[in-house]
Design an enzyme around this catalytic site. Structure first.
Site, PDB file in Angstrom:
ATOM      1  N   GLU A  32      -3.757  -9.136   0.007  1.00  0.00           N
ATOM      2  CA  GLU A  32      -4.226  -8.985   1.397  1.00  0.00           C
ATOM      3  C   GLU A  32      -5.745  -8.914   1.369  1.00  0.00           C
ATOM      4  OE1 GLU A  32      -2.022  -6.046   3.718  1.00  0.00           O
ATOM      5  OE2 GLU A  32      -3.886  -5.492   4.720  1.00  0.00           O
ATOM      6  N   GLU A  86       0.830  -1.212   0.000  1.00  0.00           N
ATOM      7  CA  GLU A  86       0.000   0.000   0.000  1.00  0.00           C
ATOM      8  C   GLU A  86       0.863   1.260   0.000  1.00  0.00           C
ATOM      9  OE1 GLU A  86      -3.055  -0.265   3.005  1.00  0.00           O
ATOM     10  OE2 GLU A  86      -3.981  -1.984   2.017  1.00  0.00           O
TER      11      GLU A  86
HETATM   12  C1  GAL Z   1      -4.041  -2.868   5.424  1.00  0.00           C
HETATM   13  C2  GAL Z   1      -2.553  -2.799   5.681  1.00  0.00           C
HETATM   14  C3  GAL Z   1      -2.158  -3.684   6.843  1.00  0.00           C
HETATM   15  C4  GAL Z   1      -3.087  -3.482   7.991  1.00  0.00           C
HETATM   16  C5  GAL Z   1      -4.495  -3.761   7.562  1.00  0.00           C
HETATM   17  C6  GAL Z   1      -5.517  -3.660   8.672  1.00  0.00           C
HETATM   18  O1  GAL Z   1      -4.497  -1.827   4.642  1.00  0.00           O
HETATM   19  O2  GAL Z   1      -1.855  -3.201   4.544  1.00  0.00           O
HETATM   20  O3  GAL Z   1      -0.843  -3.406   7.224  1.00  0.00           O
HETATM   21  O4  GAL Z   1      -2.946  -2.186   8.429  1.00  0.00           O
HETATM   22  O5  GAL Z   1      -4.833  -2.818   6.571  1.00  0.00           O
HETATM   23  O6  GAL Z   1      -6.802  -3.855   8.174  1.00  0.00           O
END
Ligand code: GAL
Length: 827
Positions: free
Chosen positions: A520, A428
């Site tokens: 993710e 991100e």
């Molecule tokens: C994502 C991020 C992670 C964590 C997660 C929590 O956007 O890449 O590191 O923060 O959100 O939902």
């Protein structure tokens, strides 16, 4: 037959050169035959006016410890910590480590290096007053040659390490502080294989034959040129498979990379189910005398990310069922311990996980070794930020000077691991939305491809349009998508983005030539063992980013029915349903496998650890673990929840996860409550049951025949403690751990699901308690104490062996409860 055993003897001989005091041979040595552990007998000193190494001697506040060590987790949770709740409300600071050691006289003709696998952060190292260097990045390994500065024979040497993690915040999650990974001393001949000096690739793999290519960097630190023979031998399970030999002449003080090519007939392939490893042993001989030996584990496998079929491993479709993991080990903090990582991986394997994303940094080398051995598909990630900060003092400040070296070192260190299938150049990254980001991505991609062309490159981007998700979906439908510049630039081999499962189905339309991976997903939240009885009504806990815990459940709890999610994520079921449906979706990495310290989401005191884990901070599975287990494993599953302690007359939603059956019937106190079957893509069934104390029993059936039965019963008042060790025999090596679960039971042995008693632990024998934890994200009790309050009937205590064999007797006591004792043997 030529056996590895003879090599082992030789390795031993080589190691015997290394007569050092203050260093120790440990089991970890199996990872290398040139290194010995340099973990024990460090002195440590935290936070003082001392900022200059020349004045540290004046302090009397040193204490002795072994590394890996994390001082952060030894501190108190602090609402005002500059690290913020994101950083787990644990403070950073400035720490000093020093150690005295001797080096044998005969080693003066050799090359000695000190190797750090990772120091968080800004480490600076001196040996005998000589400055060796600085390394801002806490997650990457580094080494310094120290031979020129050493005293040999009886005279002492001193190494000093300064660790500066005082500028906070510098991380969005709990980083830990200190020499939190292993330290080694390596001693070699002046003619030796260089640092991370081998590169093994298997460019052509068929069932009949695999080609194996070696690139080996030899370093000659003699002041004269050398003629040598370099022999690389491949072993499988200690048996020699094949050997290649090459004669070289290498100049004085020069490095030379040689290429050797060989083949392995009918190779035994590495896969997630059978992670078969080979070992390459590189030997350098001068006039028939072996002067150096270097061991590299590797695997032979063939894989592809296919536009239509997703991920193919050895020609077979394998869905990546992965989880993201941060590096902390719950109550152990960020100090790595191989057994603790192995336990995490075992628990995840038990759920059917076959992939790990090292979010968002290079992991401890031991994690990768375990993934090689246990069969995980690793996405190895380099950065959470590039030039643009995410927190004020983070790595972005070091980017210009260090990113190139850090990335190259990660690639050199990790590229032989068969478990790694994807490189991720960032998570991100804010610059993804700009042309500047594309320029940086191109640089990082070029570096990555220079050091390894065998794996695809991705970045965990935000969804390919910079808008809220409803607008995105609408845009996709209208075929009017503004792709973010990084996704559109053609730099990446795999389009990887986080969340937005609603858009996966449009992937092929938008990226007809680039395969997809869900880097993710999910970010659903649960407190283990906490339920709102009526699962329909619990959507109240922050379903929107701007809501607070105070708008939700008392005590910052989150109901463990899979219904609560971060606004950018989904429930566990929602994303898996999409990934499961389409072959071209190669798989996903769920946020997260385990809870981690920090990032409670929303960042709201008293919460100090995450709720995202499928498994809690102590290692106890939340209910949704069994949804995945029913989908991802061959095990026969029938799991019902919640517990059965409610108020009379209350209507309770009872959920069941099951597989290998057509239906489940639920009985309350012997009376049927109804039969349920999953319809369409359902992943659970549910009954609304008016509570009545007693026994709730579920029976799953296939073609009318019982497959499994399970029961939950109403518990009476808490009465007993019960201790169960994951291993009651551990190694007496000063590292090994036994993880002991404490259950609070009623007089009939039923888990008391609401019991939150404070438990006191004591240990007799040679060993120590190194961690206590209940998995409660709002607990501020120390993980390093000898007492802890249970969460919903459960608590964990971790016992570590010493170097002495014997009995370790652990006792747990709590007011009003019958105590329990368990014996662990250290051998
Ligand atoms: C994502 C991020 C992670 C964590 C997660 C929590 O956007 O890449 O590191 O923060 O959100 O939902």
């Amino acid at each position: 037959m030529f056996q590895l055993a003879s090599y082992k003897k030789l390795g031993l001989l080589l190691v015997c050169f290394v007569v050092m005091t203050g260093c120790k041979k440990t089991d970890d040595q199996k990872f290398s035959n040139r290194k010995i552990s340099f973990n024990s007998d460090w002195s440590f000193h935290l936070n003082d006016s001392i900022i200059d190494k020349d004045t540290i001697g004046t302090s009397t506040k040193w204490r002795t410890l072994s590394v890996p060590h994390d001082w952060g987790v030894e501190g108190k949770f602090d609402e005002k910590s500059p690290a913020g709740y994101g950083g787990g409300a644990l403070n950073g600071g400035l720490g000093w480590y020093k150690k005295t050691f001797k080096v044998a006289a005969e080693d003066s003709s050799k090359v000695t290096s000190v190797i750090f696998d990772g120091v968080y952060r800004n480490s600076e190292v001196w040996v005998n007053g000589y400055y060796l260097g600085k390394r801002p990045n806490g997650y990457i390994g580094f080494q310094y040659q120290i031979s020129p500065y050493l005293n040999y024979g009886d005279k002492n040497n001193e190494i000093i390490v300064k660790v500066d993690n005082s500028k906070q915040p510098n991380s969005r999650w709990y980083s830990g502080s200190g020499i939190f990974r292993n330290v080694w001393i390596e001693t070699t001949d002046k003619l030796h294989v260089g640092q991370w000096g081998t590169y093994v690739t298997t460019p052509k793999v068929t069932a009949e034959k695999a080609s194996v290519n070696f690139e080996t960097t030899i370093q000659n630190q003699n002041s004269v040129s050398k003629k040598a023979t370099v022999t690389t031998t491949i072993f499988k399970d200690d048996t020699k498979v094949t050997t290649v030999t090459q004669n070289i002449t290498i100049g004085a003080n020069a490095k030379q990379t040689i290429k050797q090519v060989t083949e392995v007939e009918t190779p035994t392939l590495w896969s997630v189910d059978k992670p078969e490893l080979y070992t390459a042993v590189t030997e350098i001989a001068v006039e028939d005398k072996i002067v150096d030996q270097y061991k590299t584990n590797f695997g032979i496998r063939d894989f592809k990310f296919d536009l239509d079929k997703g991920f193919l491993l050895n020609g077979k479709q394998v869905k990546i069922k992965g989880v993201c993991m941060h590096h902390d080990l719950g109550p152990l903090g960020s100090a790595i311990n191989t057994r603790a990582i192995e336990r995490q991986l075992e628990i995840l394997k038990g759920m059917g996980v076959n992939g790990i994303r090292t979010s968002h940094n290079p992991p401890a080398p031991e994690l990768l070794d375990l993934c090689d051995k246990m069969g995980f598909i690793v996405m190895d990630e380099a950065f959470d930020m590039w030039k643009q900060n995410k927190t004020k003092y983070d790595y972005a400040n070091d980017w210009d000077k260090w990113h190139k070296k850090d990335l190259i070192d990660q690639l050199l260190r990790d590229r032989n691991h068969p478990s790694i299938f994807v490189w991720s150049i960032g998570n991100e990254i804010p610059e993804q939305w700009s042309e500047n980001g594309v320029t940086i991505a191109k640089e990082l991609a070029a570096i990555t491809r220079q050091y390894d062309k065998t794996r695809p490159l991705t970045a965990a981007m935000n969804p390919p349009v910079n808008m809220n998700i409803d607008a995105v979906t609408l845009q996709f439908e209208k075929n009017n998508v503004q792709i973010n510049p990084l996704a559109a630039a053609g730099v990446l081999d795999l389009i990887g983005y986080n969340y937005a499962h609603q858009t996966y189905e449009y992937h092929k339309k938008n990226f007809p030539n680039t395969p997809f991976i869900a880097t993710e997903t999910t970010s659903a939240l649960e407190t283990r063992g906490y339920y709102d009885a009526n699962s329909d009504s619990i959507k109240k806990w922050p379903v929107r980013w701007d809501l607070k815990f105070t708008d939700g459940n008392p005590g910052n709890t989150v109901s463990a029915y899979d219904q609560v999610q971060a606004p950018w994520g989904s429930t566990h079921e929602a994303t898996w349903k999409v990934i499961k449906k389409h072959d071209y979706l190669s798989g996903m990495y769920i946020w997260t496998g385990f809870d981690y310290i920090g990032e409670p989401t929303p960042y709201e005191w008293p919460s100090i650890s995450s709720y995202f884990g499928i498994v809690d901070l102590a290692g106890f599975p939340k209910d949704v673990y069994y949804m995945y287990q029913s989908e991802w494993t061959d095990k026969t599953v029938l799991h019902i929840f919640p517990h059965w302690n409610w108020k009379a007359g209350q209507t309770v939603d009872v959920w069941a996860y099951y597989n290998k059956a057509d239906e489940v019937e639920l009985f309350l106190n012997g009376k049927s409550v109804g039969i349920r079957s999953k319809k369409g893509d359902d992943l659970h069934v549910m009954w609304k049951v008016p509570f009545q104390a007693g026994t709730l029993k579920a029976v799953s059936r296939k073609n009318g025949k019982t497959v499994l039965e399970t029961e939950i019963k109403t518990a009476e008042n808490p009465s007993n403690l019960k201790l169960t060790a994951d291993r009651s025999n551990i190694k007496a090596d000063g590292n090994d751990l036994s993880f002991v679960t404490v259950d609070i039971l009623d007089a009939k042995g039923i888990l008391a699901p609401n019991a939150n008693n404070e438990i006191n632990f004591s240990l007799k024998g040679e060993g120590k308690i190194v961690g206590v934890c209940s998995g409660d994200p709002v607990s501020h009790e120390s993980y390093k104490g000898s007492k802890h309050t249970a969460l919903n009937g459960k608590c964990l205590v971790i016992v570590q062996s010493s170097n002495k064999t014997g009995r370790l007797e652990l006792t747990a006591k709590a007011n009003g409860l019958k105590p329990a004792t368990i014996v662990i043997t250290a051998e």
